[in-house]
Design a protein around this motif. Structure first.
Motif: not given
Length: 296
Positions: A39, A41, A83, A86, A105, A108, A200
């Motif tokens: 991730d 982010a 989530q 994603l 991500t 994001l 998440y």
């Protein structure tokens, strides 16, 4: 000659800082293990947590620590919302799910950073605290800011609560089963989608909580995310890919390395030293400091 007192202060400051970093790294490692997503982010969740502390603390009496449970709940819900999107871009017939997760991500992260820049501008903001303005004297070592000590203690308590959930509850067992082998977990009746969303959400909540802690010690700025994204990567590599308990050790090592480098070499060389550590580790011990990570 190296001052013993300065060395002791640097070590303690590093351990206190590492205690906070662990709250960021453990969530990142959880998502890596359960969702098999890297991730990008993660640093922006830290940034948003710090900004939430700066904005909400004046409303709740000027004490940033009061924002910690609010940040966890708020970003847990944010994670639960994010989530499914994603999951949508990393499953089905889409090729290269790992790359799709990275792209999602990364986008994001840019969206989060751009939104904060647009709304609040480029200036940094302090997370206020009224009760943690003094220092704690440790005989023979020195004086440490109360805010560092208390945030480290609260961070460790949050980590203990999370580890209790992960290893002593049904939900935690399901999450660990998914991380071990999701196909077998599905055959055993585990609701994969539900527990991935919970994982998440916990990750986003813990990471934002770490952001509040970091904002209390330093400040909140829209450009701070990249630094903590890099730190999160350092921690999972040091811990060993897929080995969640190793995050505790790697977070403390990261805090120590940052503190000692800043004091004895120079703050501008922190990333150089950390990259050097990672390079050497990958050459001689790719399975992580404790030798329990995945290497293939």
């Amino acid at each position: 000659m190296v001052s013993t007192e300065l060395l002791g202060q640097s070590i303690v400051n590093g351990l206190l800082l590492g205690g906070i970093y662990v709250t960021v790294g453990v969530g990142f490692a959880l998502v890596f293990g359960v969702l098999e997503i890297i991730d990008f982010a993660v640093g922006e969740y830290v940034m948003l947590g710090a900004f939430m502390g700066a904005i909400v603390a004046p409303v709740v009496g000027g004490e940033g620590l009061f924002v910690v449970p609010l940040a966890f709940v708020a970003f847990f819900l944010v994670g639960m919302i994010v989530q499914p999107f994603l999951h949508h871009v990393t499953t089905g017939d889409r090729p290269m799910p790992l790359l799709m997760g990275l792209v999602f991500t990364f986008g994001l992260a840019i969206f989060m950073r751009g939104s904060v820049l647009t709304i609040f501008g480029p200036n940094t903001r302090a997370v206020p605290t009224k009760t943690l303005e003094g220092g704690i004297d440790v005989t023979g070592i020195g004086t440490f800011p109360e805010v560092r000590v208390v945030t480290a203690v609260v961070g460790v308590l949050a980590l203990v609560a999370f580890m209790y959930y992960l290893y002593r509850t049904t939900g935690g067992t399901a999450i660990r089963a998914i991380a071990e082998d999701r196909d077998i977990a599905r055959l055993m009746g585990v609701n994969i989608n539900r527990y991935q969303s919970i994982a998440y959400g916990v990750y986003a909540g813990l990471t934002a909580t770490g952001g509040v802690f970091i904002g209390l010690i330093y400040s909140a700025g829209p450009g701070m995310g990249l630094q903590y994204t890099a730190f999160a990567f350092f921690m999972i590599v040091l811990a060993g890919l897929g080995y969640l308990p190793g995050i505790i050790i790697s977070g403390l090592v990261l805090g120590l390395a940052q503190s000692l480098t800043a004091v004895y070499i120079g703050g501008e060389l922190v990333f150089f030293v950390l990259f050097g550590m990672i390079y050497v580790l990958l050459l001689v011990r790719p399975e992580g400091l404790l030798g329990k990570g995945e290497v293939s």
